[in-house]
Design an enzyme around this catalytic site. Structure first.
Site, PDB file in Angstrom:
ATOM      1  N   ASN A  32      -5.529  -1.968  -0.180  1.00  0.00           N
ATOM      2  CA  ASN A  32      -6.623  -2.188  -0.974  1.00  0.00           C
ATOM      3  C   ASN A  32      -7.867  -2.791  -0.082  1.00  0.00           C
ATOM      4  O   ASN A  32      -7.935  -3.860   0.826  1.00  0.00           O
ATOM      5  CB  ASN A  32      -6.445  -3.788  -1.913  1.00  0.00           C
ATOM      6  CG  ASN A  32      -7.532  -4.158  -2.666  1.00  0.00           C
ATOM      7  OD1 ASN A  32      -8.495  -3.537  -2.698  1.00  0.00           O
ATOM      8  ND2 ASN A  32      -7.314  -5.395  -3.304  1.00  0.00           N
ATOM      9  N   TRP A  33      -8.699  -1.763   0.169  1.00  0.00           N
ATOM     10  CA  TRP A  33     -10.026  -1.894   1.035  1.00  0.00           C
ATOM     11  C   TRP A  33     -10.930  -3.088   0.685  1.00  0.00           C
ATOM     12  O   TRP A  33     -11.712  -3.731   1.144  1.00  0.00           O
ATOM     13  CB  TRP A  33     -10.368  -0.830   1.393  1.00  0.00           C
ATOM     14  CG  TRP A  33      -9.984   0.144   2.079  1.00  0.00           C
ATOM     15  CD1 TRP A  33      -8.667   0.053   2.882  1.00  0.00           C
ATOM     16  CD2 TRP A  33     -10.361   1.479   2.600  1.00  0.00           C
ATOM     17  NE1 TRP A  33      -8.414   1.222   3.342  1.00  0.00           N
ATOM     18  CE2 TRP A  33      -9.376   2.017   3.441  1.00  0.00           C
ATOM     19  CE3 TRP A  33     -11.620   2.235   2.419  1.00  0.00           C
ATOM     20  CZ2 TRP A  33      -9.605   3.323   4.146  1.00  0.00           C
ATOM     21  CZ3 TRP A  33     -11.816   3.487   2.939  1.00  0.00           C
ATOM     22  CH2 TRP A  33     -10.795   4.091   3.774  1.00  0.00           C
ATOM     23  N   LYS A  34     -10.911  -3.255  -0.765  1.00  0.00           N
ATOM     24  CA  LYS A  34     -11.817  -4.208  -1.297  1.00  0.00           C
ATOM     25  C   LYS A  34     -13.069  -3.882  -1.022  1.00  0.00           C
ATOM     26  O   LYS A  34     -13.369  -2.525  -1.012  1.00  0.00           O
ATOM     27  CB  LYS A  34     -11.528  -5.966  -0.888  1.00  0.00           C
ATOM     28  CG  LYS A  34     -10.070  -6.299  -1.098  1.00  0.00           C
ATOM     29  CD  LYS A  34      -9.717  -7.550  -0.980  1.00  0.00           C
ATOM     30  CE  LYS A  34      -8.331  -7.926  -1.227  1.00  0.00           C
ATOM     31  NZ  LYS A  34      -8.171  -9.396  -0.998  1.00  0.00           N
ATOM     32  N   HIS A  52      -6.604  -7.500 -10.390  1.00  0.00           N
ATOM     33  CA  HIS A  52      -6.700  -8.040  -9.160  1.00  0.00           C
ATOM     34  C   HIS A  52      -7.174  -9.583  -9.201  1.00  0.00           C
ATOM     35  O   HIS A  52      -8.046  -9.565 -10.336  1.00  0.00           O
ATOM     36  CB  HIS A  52      -7.328  -7.595  -7.969  1.00  0.00           C
ATOM     37  CG  HIS A  52      -7.288  -7.918  -6.659  1.00  0.00           C
ATOM     38  ND1 HIS A  52      -7.868  -8.982  -6.355  1.00  0.00           N
ATOM     39  CD2 HIS A  52      -6.346  -7.435  -5.948  1.00  0.00           C
ATOM     40  CE1 HIS A  52      -7.428  -9.404  -5.071  1.00  0.00           C
ATOM     41  NE2 HIS A  52      -6.347  -8.388  -4.507  1.00  0.00           N
ATOM     42  N   GLU A  61      -9.120 -11.303  -7.709  1.00  0.00           N
ATOM     43  CA  GLU A  61     -10.441 -11.365  -7.418  1.00  0.00           C
ATOM     44  C   GLU A  61     -11.311 -10.936  -8.565  1.00  0.00           C
ATOM     45  O   GLU A  61     -12.477 -11.577  -9.059  1.00  0.00           O
ATOM     46  CB  GLU A  61     -10.937 -10.727  -6.201  1.00  0.00           C
ATOM     47  CG  GLU A  61     -10.432 -11.478  -5.065  1.00  0.00           C
ATOM     48  CD  GLU A  61     -10.134 -10.326  -3.853  1.00  0.00           C
ATOM     49  OE1 GLU A  61     -10.493  -9.308  -3.775  1.00  0.00           O
ATOM     50  OE2 GLU A  61      -9.297 -11.046  -2.739  1.00  0.00           O
ATOM     51  N   GLU A 111       0.937 -11.075  -6.400  1.00  0.00           N
ATOM     52  CA  GLU A 111      -0.063 -11.738  -5.118  1.00  0.00           C
ATOM     53  C   GLU A 111      -0.480 -13.283  -5.569  1.00  0.00           C
ATOM     54  O   GLU A 111      -1.322 -13.372  -6.320  1.00  0.00           O
ATOM     55  CB  GLU A 111      -1.177 -10.810  -5.290  1.00  0.00           C
ATOM     56  CG  GLU A 111      -0.952  -9.346  -5.105  1.00  0.00           C
ATOM     57  CD  GLU A 111      -2.438  -8.486  -4.492  1.00  0.00           C
ATOM     58  OE1 GLU A 111      -2.167  -8.061  -3.265  1.00  0.00           O
ATOM     59  OE2 GLU A 111      -3.368  -8.937  -4.912  1.00  0.00           O
ATOM     60  N   GLY A 148      -5.825 -13.309   1.602  1.00  0.00           N
ATOM     61  CA  GLY A 148      -6.810 -13.374   2.863  1.00  0.00           C
ATOM     62  C   GLY A 148      -6.948 -14.734   3.473  1.00  0.00           C
ATOM     63  O   GLY A 148      -7.790 -15.142   4.339  1.00  0.00           O
ATOM     64  N   SER A 187      -1.603 -11.710   2.619  1.00  0.00           N
ATOM     65  CA  SER A 187      -1.536 -11.931   4.045  1.00  0.00           C
ATOM     66  C   SER A 187      -0.237 -11.146   4.491  1.00  0.00           C
ATOM     67  O   SER A 187       0.444 -11.498   5.538  1.00  0.00           O
ATOM     68  CB  SER A 187      -1.563 -13.365   4.467  1.00  0.00           C
ATOM     69  OG  SER A 187      -2.703 -13.974   3.871  1.00  0.00           O
ATOM     70  N   GLY A 196      -4.443  -6.203   2.097  1.00  0.00           N
ATOM     71  CA  GLY A 196      -5.919  -6.434   2.050  1.00  0.00           C
ATOM     72  C   GLY A 196      -6.392  -5.987   3.532  1.00  0.00           C
ATOM     73  O   GLY A 196      -6.449  -4.988   3.952  1.00  0.00           O
ATOM     74  N   GLY A 197      -6.486  -7.259   4.009  1.00  0.00           N
ATOM     75  CA  GLY A 197      -7.259  -7.369   5.594  1.00  0.00           C
ATOM     76  C   GLY A 197      -6.657  -6.242   6.562  1.00  0.00           C
ATOM     77  O   GLY A 197      -7.214  -5.550   7.295  1.00  0.00           O
TER      78      GLY A 197
HETATM   79  P1  13P Z   1      -4.894  -9.905   1.898  1.00  0.00           P
HETATM   80  O1  13P Z   1      -3.761  -8.818   2.500  1.00  0.00           O
HETATM   81  O2  13P Z   1      -6.215  -9.685   2.861  1.00  0.00           O
HETATM   82  O3  13P Z   1      -4.048 -11.236   1.979  1.00  0.00           O
HETATM   83  O4  13P Z   1      -5.153  -9.420   0.623  1.00  0.00           O
HETATM   84  C1  13P Z   1      -4.099  -9.178  -0.282  1.00  0.00           C
HETATM   85  C2  13P Z   1      -4.799  -8.419  -1.487  1.00  0.00           C
HETATM   86  O5  13P Z   1      -5.179  -9.104  -2.210  1.00  0.00           O
HETATM   87  C3  13P Z   1      -4.350  -7.168  -1.725  1.00  0.00           C
HETATM   88  O6  13P Z   1      -4.858  -6.833  -3.076  1.00  0.00           O
END
Ligand code: 13P
Length: 256
Positions: A13-15, A99, A101, A171, A177, A217, A238-239
């Protein structure tokens, strides 16, 4: 993981990160690093504007493309929205739905998530449905109850034969993050709870076949341990997905 009954899935997930002009270089680096990952479905979910570039860059590879959101409406006067049929027509196969977010920052409710799942399924997209608790909810001990309710509401009126297309991602919000991960036992237990909710709704065979991912994470160092849990079938990253090398290391861990 339990590969006898279900797919292992590692999704990026590149966000709202990276740039359209950088997609080709990312793909050129990732493709050779993941070429041997036969046991793992790999999905890259960029922002909408990068979907065509990602589809093009990963054509003739094993890597599929997913969106990060979609509209619950089919078409019409919904400025700024993107429909399931537009994604499917482009060659997108997966879509992240609900998600945290989107729920937290854009007010998406469980019931909106349900509408989006139905929209995705109408176009044969594979929803990656996100659920998870906040730190406060974990501290008050309501994680299992809350996540069960999120799953039940998300799946409302989804027929059994369509359930096979759905992937669920657990999640925990406090792990996203932050560099804090759930312990593999805690994450495995919540994924087990999710599977038992699916079992209560659809029966044992469907529950055994649904892939449940962990996100929050996840990185190359903790992936093996998380994936050793029987009810964790992959990761939503994500990251660590922003670097092809780091993402490929997680794919490697999942392919063992
Ligand atoms: P991180 O891996 O940056 O914690 O993000 C997880 C995430 O929200 C994937 O959708």
């Amino acid at each position: 993981m339990n590969r006898k009954y279900r797919h292992t899935v590692i999704a990026a997930n590149w966000k709202m990160n990276l740039l359209p002009s950088k997609v080709k270089a990312y793909a050129d680096e990732l493709k050779p690093l993941t070429a041997q990952a036969k046991w793992c479905d790999i999905v890259v979910c960029p922002p909408f504007v990068m979907l065509p570039a990602v589809i093009k860059a990963f054509r003739s590879s094993r890597i599929s493309t997913g969106a990060q959101n979609l509209s619950d409406k089919e078409s019409g006067a919904f400025t700024g929205e993107v429909s399931a049929s537009q994604l499917a027509d482009l060659g997108v196969h997966y879509v992240i739905i609900g998600h945290s977010e989107r729920r937290r920052l854009y007010g998406e409710t469980d019931s909106a998530v349900n509408g989006k799942i139905h929209a995705a399924l109408r176009e044969n997209l594979r929803p990656i449905v996100c659920v998870g608790e906040s730190e406060q909810e974990r501290e008050t001990g309501v994680t299992a109850e809350l996540v069960s309710l999120q799953v039940k509401t998300a799946l409302r009126d989804v027929p059994a034969q369509k359930m096979r297309r759905i992937i669920i991602a657990y999640e925990p919000i406090w792990a996203i993050g932050t560099g804090k991960t759930a312990t593999s036992e805690d994450a495995g237990a919540v994924c087990g709870t999710i599977r038992s909710v699916v079992r209560s709704l659809y029966g044992a065979r469907t529950a055994r076949a649904v892939s449940i991912l962990y996100g929050g994470s996840m990185n190359a160092r903790n992936a093996c341990e998380l994936l050793s849990q029987p009810d964790i079938d992959g990761g939503l990253i994500g990251g660590a997905s922003l670097s092809p090398v780091d993402f490929a290391a997680i794919v490697d861990a999942a392919n063992q």
